[in-house]
Design an enzyme around this catalytic site. Structure first.
Site, mmCIF file in Angstrom:
data_model
loop_
_atom_site.group_PDB
_atom_site.id
_atom_site.type_symbol
_atom_site.label_atom_id
_atom_site.label_comp_id
_atom_site.label_asym_id
_atom_site.label_seq_id
_atom_site.Cartn_x
_atom_site.Cartn_y
_atom_site.Cartn_z
ATOM 1 N N ASP A 45 0.840 -1.205 0.000
ATOM 2 C CA ASP A 45 0.000 0.000 0.000
ATOM 3 C C ASP A 45 0.877 1.258 0.000
ATOM 4 O O ASP A 45 0.367 2.373 -0.052
ATOM 5 C CB ASP A 45 -1.019 -0.009 1.149
ATOM 6 C CG ASP A 45 -0.375 0.000 2.519
ATOM 7 O OD1 ASP A 45 0.864 -0.103 2.615
ATOM 8 O OD2 ASP A 45 -1.120 0.106 3.523
ATOM 9 N N SER A 46 2.212 1.054 -0.003
ATOM 10 C CA SER A 46 3.136 2.178 -0.234
ATOM 11 C C SER A 46 2.859 2.805 -1.601
ATOM 12 O O SER A 46 3.359 3.892 -1.882
ATOM 13 C CB SER A 46 4.588 1.709 -0.153
ATOM 14 O OG SER A 46 4.811 0.596 -0.998
ATOM 15 N N ASP A 84 -1.111 -6.330 -0.231
ATOM 16 C CA ASP A 84 -1.155 -5.630 1.055
ATOM 17 C C ASP A 84 -2.585 -5.197 1.345
ATOM 18 O O ASP A 84 -3.187 -4.458 0.553
ATOM 19 C CB ASP A 84 -0.267 -4.382 0.918
ATOM 20 C CG ASP A 84 0.430 -4.015 2.199
ATOM 21 O OD1 ASP A 84 0.226 -4.704 3.208
ATOM 22 O OD2 ASP A 84 1.209 -3.044 2.170
ATOM 23 N N LYS A 114 -0.849 -9.474 3.159
ATOM 24 C CA LYS A 114 -0.067 -8.971 4.298
ATOM 25 C C LYS A 114 -0.955 -8.039 5.106
ATOM 26 O O LYS A 114 -1.698 -7.240 4.523
ATOM 27 C CB LYS A 114 1.172 -8.221 3.813
ATOM 28 C CG LYS A 114 1.973 -7.577 4.945
ATOM 29 C CD LYS A 114 3.310 -7.068 4.498
ATOM 30 C CE LYS A 114 3.299 -5.690 3.882
ATOM 31 N NZ LYS A 114 2.755 -4.614 4.730
ATOM 32 N N GLU A 116 -0.946 -5.528 8.867
ATOM 33 C CA GLU A 116 -0.124 -4.910 9.906
ATOM 34 C C GLU A 116 -0.700 -5.237 11.283
ATOM 35 O O GLU A 116 -1.919 -5.334 11.432
ATOM 36 C CB GLU A 116 -0.082 -3.384 9.713
ATOM 37 C CG GLU A 116 0.563 -2.976 8.399
ATOM 38 C CD GLU A 116 0.654 -1.458 8.203
ATOM 39 O OE1 GLU A 116 0.263 -0.691 9.105
ATOM 40 O OE2 GLU A 116 1.127 -1.056 7.125
ATOM 41 N N GLU A 183 9.805 -3.813 10.146
ATOM 42 C CA GLU A 183 10.169 -2.513 9.563
ATOM 43 C C GLU A 183 10.694 -1.573 10.647
ATOM 44 O O GLU A 183 10.035 -1.363 11.678
ATOM 45 C CB GLU A 183 8.943 -1.900 8.859
ATOM 46 C CG GLU A 183 9.249 -0.537 8.261
ATOM 47 C CD GLU A 183 8.215 -0.048 7.244
ATOM 48 O OE1 GLU A 183 7.271 -0.793 6.905
ATOM 49 O OE2 GLU A 183 8.377 1.099 6.786
HETATM 50 O O1 KIV Z 1 3.566 -1.087 1.566
HETATM 51 C C1 KIV Z 1 4.718 -1.517 1.498
HETATM 52 O O2 KIV Z 1 5.424 -1.352 0.494
HETATM 53 C C2 KIV Z 1 5.241 -2.229 2.657
HETATM 54 C C3 KIV Z 1 6.703 -2.480 2.702
HETATM 55 C C4 KIV Z 1 7.423 -1.220 2.926
HETATM 56 C C5 KIV Z 1 7.063 -3.547 3.647
HETATM 57 O O3 KIV Z 1 4.514 -2.545 3.539
#
Ligand code: KIV
Length: 265
Positions: A45-46, A84, A114, A116, A183
């Site tokens: 989600d970056s 994510d 993924k 958090e 992280e």
């Molecule tokens: O969203 C993302 O790219 C991430 C990584 C930085 C681990 O969660």
């Protein structure tokens, strides 16, 4: 060639081999990472920061994540694709979390998701795993909680915070996660967690003892001027890109592009 799986992920740790993971948000990058043999591709989600220009990942929606995951999946045939789950798509109850996670596998072509969080997410992880959805955890600096963390800071620096992070990692493994992103965590703490877990840790600012590493691809390619301390720029693409754009502008203005070779008679 066979796709890298979550069981290969764990086997790599057992045989002491490191895992390379990078982010992708589009078909082209996914295809290049796949061709380069990167084992796991994170549709992070970056993309909220990198692609959409938001200050945080909080505004990223499920539909946006699914859209980009589909594009990456069209390019990746070998790498494990991890989607994510964005802000508030796995917090409001297990049935909703399951339905949202399933969309990454059913509609978007990911093989895992993924999320958090630690102990507070253990039951959600357990339910997803029991439903056949592989889950990667994410501890330490969890960007979706930036408003609560008070900024992008190294986590687990006090004894109490380190102990909590350690217990969170153990809880995620116990709930069935197949790996955990660490992280911005002090290297000593990441090393201790890595030693005590059976599943791999994937560091991003977690030091060299993690079982694998992940970076935001645009950061490691050197596309942005600024990058966090934990980034190593394996490429320096910003200047060549700027030069190419400027050269194009100049040739268009001077009418030297297109030439005869780029034109039809
Ligand atoms: O969203 C993302 O790219 C991430 C990584 C930085 C681990 O969660």
């Amino acid at each position: 060639m066979k796709r890298f799986s979550v069981t290969d992920f764990i086997a790599k740790k057992q045989s002491g081999q490191k895992i390379a993971m990078l982010t992708a948000y589009d078909y082209f990058t996914g295809a290049l990472l796949d061709e380069a043999g990167i084992e796991a591709v994170l549709v992070g989600d970056s993309l909220g920061n990198v692609i959409l220009g938001y200050d945080t990942t909080v505004p990223v929606t499920l539909e946006v994540m699914l859209h980009h995951t589909k594009a990456v999946a069209r390019g990746c045939h070998r790498a494990l694709i991890v989607g994510d789950m964005p802000f508030l798509t796995y917090h409001t109850g297990i049935p909703e979390a399951l339905r949202n996670a399933a969309r990454f596998l059913q509609e978007a072509g990911a093989q895992a998701v993924k999320i958090e969080g630690g102990q507070e997410r253990a039951e959600t992880v357990r339910a997803m795993v029991q439903a056949g959805i592989p889950v990667m955890g994410h501890l330490g600096l969890t960007p979706q909680s930036v408003n609560q963390l008070g900024g992008y800071k190294v986590q687990g620096r006090t004894d109490a915070a380190a102990e909590k992070l350690y217990r969170d990692a153990m809880a995620l493994e116990e709930a069935g996660a197949f790996g955990i992103v660490l992280e911005c965590v002090p290297s000593e703490l990441a090393a201790r967690i890595t030693r005590d877990l059976h599943i791999p840790t994937i560091g991003i600012g977690g030091g060299a003892e993690c079982d694998g590493q992940v970076l935001v691809t645009h950061d490691m390619l050197g596309i942005f001027e600024k990058a966090p301390k934990f980034v190593k720029k394996f490429g320096q693409l910003r200047d060549p890109m700027l030069q190419a754009f400027a050269a194009y502008k100049k040739e268009v203005e001077e009418s030297t592009f297109p030439g005869a070779e780029q034109s039809y008679s």
